[in-house]
Design an enzyme around this catalytic site. Sequence first.
Site, short mmCIF file in Angstrom:
data_model
loop_
_atom_site.label_atom_id
_atom_site.label_comp_id
_atom_site.label_asym_id
_atom_site.label_seq_id
_atom_site.Cartn_x
_atom_site.Cartn_y
_atom_site.Cartn_z
N HIS A 138 3.26 7.03 13.17
CA HIS A 138 4.32 6.18 12.62
C HIS A 138 4.57 6.56 11.18
CE1 HIS A 138 5.76 2.56 10.42
NE2 HIS A 138 6.59 2.52 11.45
N ALA A 177 -2.63 12.96 15.49
CA ALA A 177 -2.17 11.87 16.35
C ALA A 177 -2.51 10.51 15.75
CB ALA A 177 -2.82 12.01 17.73
#
Length: 261
Positions: free
Chosen positions: A167, A182
Site C-alpha cells: 500500500h 510484499a
Amino acid sequence: MHSAATTVPTGTVEDLVRVGLLEVSADCHIHPTAVFLVADMLGTRRSIILGARVTISAFVVVHGGTRIGPDVHLGHHAIVGEPEYGYAMRNLYRGEGAATTIGAGSVVRAGAVIYADVQLGDNVMIGHNALLRTGVRVGSGSQLAANITVERGTRIGDGVRCSPGSHLTAETFVGDRVFLGAGVRTINDKQLIWRDPVHERPLEPPTFETGCRVGSGAVLLAGITVGAGALVGAGSVVTHDVPAGTIVYGVPARRYGWVSP
C-alpha cells in the site's frame, strides 16, 4: 480503422467510431463484451484512442479520455479511466473524467482498476486486482504486482518493482529502480485526523529515493525518507529517516551497517 485484421463488435463500438468518439487503429482485438463509456458523471464526453495491436479482453470498461498506446493488453474485467466520485483525501469528487494514458507495450492484468488522470509509461506491468487512484504517475518499465493499492497523486519512477499486497499512501514519491517487497505499508498522517478541517494538517507521505530496497512487511511512518541505495529489512517499523546506503532493520528500525558497493 477497418483493416482486415481488426476485430470490433457491431453496435455501440461502431457507433462511437462513426461519430469520432472512438479511434481504433489497425490489428486491434476487442472482445464483444467490452464497454466504452465516453461520458463522465457530469455528462462531459471525451474520446478514446486505441493504438495498433491493442487487445481488450472480456468485460473490460474503458472510460472517455483514455489513450492506449500500441501493443497494450487489458485483461478481463479491467477498468481504465474510472472517474473519481465522492469524498476522498480531503476533497469531494464529482465524477469528472480526465485524460488517462497507458503507454506502449504495457499490460494491465485481470481485475485491475485504473482511475482517471493516471499516466503509465511504456512497458509497465499492472498486476491482478491492482488499484491506482486519481493522479498516479508510473514510469517506464515499472512493475506493480497483484493486489497493490496506489493512492492519489503518488509518483513512481522508472524500473520500479512493487511486490504483491503493498500500500502506497497518497502523494508518496518512489524514485527510479526502487524495490518494495510484499505487504509494505506506508503512512502519511501523523495525527490520524479524518474529516476535521479545524485540526487537519498537511499530509506527510514517505519518500523512497533512487535504488533503495524495502523488505516485505515493513511499515514506514509519515514523512520518512529512505535514502538512495539504502536497505530496510523485512518486518521493520521505520520511525526515522534512513540515510543513503545504510542497512536498517528491527522495531523500531536501527542502523546496523552499510550496503556493499
